[in-house]
Design a protein around this motif. Structure first.
Motif, PDB file in Angstrom:
ATOM      1  N   HIS A 285       0.938  -0.857  -0.260  1.00  0.00           N
ATOM      2  CA  HIS A 285      -0.213   0.223   0.187  1.00  0.00           C
ATOM      3  C   HIS A 285       0.635   1.501  -0.161  1.00  0.00           C
ATOM      4  O   HIS A 285       0.405   2.473  -0.056  1.00  0.00           O
ATOM      5  N   PHE A 286       2.047   1.458   0.620  1.00  0.00           N
ATOM      6  CA  PHE A 286       3.198   2.438   0.270  1.00  0.00           C
ATOM      7  C   PHE A 286       3.975   2.027  -0.396  1.00  0.00           C
ATOM      8  O   PHE A 286       5.560   2.550  -0.573  1.00  0.00           O
TER       9      PHE A 286
ATOM     10  N   ASN B 270      -4.416   0.389  -0.723  1.00  0.00           N
ATOM     11  CA  ASN B 270      -4.946   1.139  -0.449  1.00  0.00           C
ATOM     12  C   ASN B 270      -6.462   1.124  -0.602  1.00  0.00           C
ATOM     13  O   ASN B 270      -7.088   0.957  -2.286  1.00  0.00           O
TER      14      ASN B 270
ATOM     15  N   ALA C 166      -6.549  11.091   0.549  1.00  0.00           N
ATOM     16  CA  ALA C 166      -5.376  10.317   0.667  1.00  0.00           C
ATOM     17  C   ALA C 166      -4.297  10.972  -0.238  1.00  0.00           C
ATOM     18  O   ALA C 166      -3.018  10.586   0.407  1.00  0.00           O
ATOM     19  N   GLN C 167      -4.658  11.042  -1.149  1.00  0.00           N
ATOM     20  CA  GLN C 167      -3.807  11.274  -1.724  1.00  0.00           C
ATOM     21  C   GLN C 167      -3.179  12.624  -1.366  1.00  0.00           C
ATOM     22  O   GLN C 167      -1.316  13.131  -2.040  1.00  0.00           O
TER      23      GLN C 167
ATOM     24  N   ALA D 282      -0.198  11.127   0.502  1.00  0.00           N
ATOM     25  CA  ALA D 282       1.240  10.939   0.215  1.00  0.00           C
ATOM     26  C   ALA D 282       2.305  12.221  -0.053  1.00  0.00           C
ATOM     27  O   ALA D 282       3.827  11.945  -0.456  1.00  0.00           O
TER      28      ALA D 282
ATOM     29  N   GLN E 161       0.785   5.247  -4.686  1.00  0.00           N
ATOM     30  CA  GLN E 161      -0.431   4.614  -4.056  1.00  0.00           C
ATOM     31  C   GLN E 161      -0.998   3.281  -5.893  1.00  0.00           C
ATOM     32  O   GLN E 161      -1.959   3.562  -5.246  1.00  0.00           O
ATOM     33  N   GLN E 162      -0.138   3.198  -5.779  1.00  0.00           N
ATOM     34  CA  GLN E 162      -0.475   2.344  -7.157  1.00  0.00           C
ATOM     35  C   GLN E 162      -1.334   0.920  -6.960  1.00  0.00           C
ATOM     36  O   GLN E 162      -1.991   0.613  -7.746  1.00  0.00           O
TER      37      GLN E 162
ATOM     38  N   ARG F  33      -4.286  -0.245  -4.886  1.00  0.00           N
ATOM     39  CA  ARG F  33      -5.483   0.010  -4.544  1.00  0.00           C
ATOM     40  C   ARG F  33      -6.401  -0.091  -5.269  1.00  0.00           C
ATOM     41  O   ARG F  33      -7.040  -0.439  -6.478  1.00  0.00           O
TER      42      ARG F  33
END
Length: 340
Positions: free
Chosen positions: A192-193, A228, A245-246, A249, A283-284, A286
């Motif tokens: 997720h990260f 995510n 959330a973006q 990040a 965050q790809q 997701r």
């Protein structure tokens, strides 16, 4: 695409939204744990972070204890305890106490990173050299939680001894995968990260997995992957809410981290092209959209990574949207609801 519906779990960093405070975030977290318990989610984990105004999750054992008082069946644990910050004995005593109080519902996920910046890491415990003893610390922790008395003159974790709290290895690189495989532990990958190494790390874990070492707790590899997630009634609303959330990040990239910000209609107006590219890559892994869209994207992730379980993280400015997201996903995924 058809695939088995693997268990769904939740990772909570107890996010603090702008305009609110830590007490509010902590209260919202325990309410979400209660909801997750009633909806049929498998685990609810807290991740240790320090000196970050965005999160209020530094004391995982306290968060787990509070959640345990308000839940009945869901497994509760750390995702994870950053072991370089703590002595293995103290971790065994904390989590052994939780196990004695709440039974076989406690998980102990272990991370190798400090979960903070180097200055704070040094203030927490043993300084940068602590990471060199990580494997030894895991072995020591496993012994403390085991059933054998070490004998005269040997330190025992009391409470802790005999609880056999399940250990998990966390990772975001090949190193964690290799350690998890060698020690024979279930593995949670932080896709997720840190998505870049997910395929290589999971492949390495499965190919090298061994039950020969004394710490082995499972007979075959078991991999949980982080995703995510944000679910809303429509794709457009979900993408809009996901801009919170973006923006979070983006703060990681720029070093300007703060409380969660409200969603924005035009993310391009807020982020530069360089930052936006980082955020999209970061965050790809997701699943963002309507229940149908999110389920399809999660099924694709399960198939791609051969995941045994998914652990999802969701950030929204309004906590009601996070609650709704988990409820919509639980229904769409077909979780066994325990709601009254």
């Amino acid at each position: 695409m058809t695939t088995s519906r693997v268990p769904l779990s939740i990772l909570d960093l107890v996010p603090v939204a702008s305009g609110t405070d830590t007490t509010t975030a902590l209260n919202q977290s325990v309410e979400l744990a209660r909801l997750a318990d009633s909806l049929g989610y498998h685990r609810y984990w807290y991740a240790e972070h320090h000196n970050v105004v965005t999160f209020a999750s530094s004391a995982t054992s306290l968060l787990i204890g509070r959640a345990a008082e308000h839940t009945e069946r869901i497994r509760l644990g750390s995702g994870g305890v950053m072991l370089p910050n703590h002595s293995p004995l103290m971790v065994a005593e904390y989590y052994g106490t939780l196990a004695e109080m709440y039974g076989d519902r406690i998980d102990l996920g272990l991370g190798r990173a400090p979960g903070t910046d180097p200055t704070t890491a040094a203030a927490l415990r043993r300084g940068a050299a602590a990471t060199d003893t990580f494997v030894e610390d895991v072995v020591e922790l496993h012994r403390y939680l085991g059933s054998r008395d070490g004998g005269p003159g040997t330190v025992n974790a009391l409470p802790g001894r005999g609880t056999e709290v399940p250990l998990w290895m966390l990772g975001s690189s090949l190193d964690g995968a290799a350690v998890a495989a060698y020690l024979g532990l279930p593995y949670a990958f932080a896709s997720h990260f840190a998505p870049q190494m997910r395929h290589q790390a999971l492949s390495l874990y499965r190919s090298r997995f061994s039950t020969e070492f004394s710490t082995a707790e499972i007979k075959r590899p078991y991999a949980m992957v982080g995703v995510n997630v944000l679910v809303a009634p429509t794709d457009d609303e979900a993408r809009y809410l996901f801009t919170t959330a973006q923006q979070m990040a983006a703060g990681i990239y720029t070093g300007r981290r703060g409380p969660l910000q409200p969603p924005v209609k035009d993310l391009a107006a807020v982020l530069s092209h360089e930052v936006a590219h980082f955020v999209d890559d970061f965050q790809q892994v997701r699943a963002v959209g309507s229940p149908e869209t999110a389920v399809a994207e999660l099924e694709a992730i399960v198939a791609d990574l051969e995941a045994d379980e998914l652990i999802i993280t969701t950030y929204t400015y309004d906590p009601a949207h996070r609650t709704r997201s988990f409820a919509l996903l639980a229904e769409a995924w077909g979780l066994d609801s325990h709601a009254e």
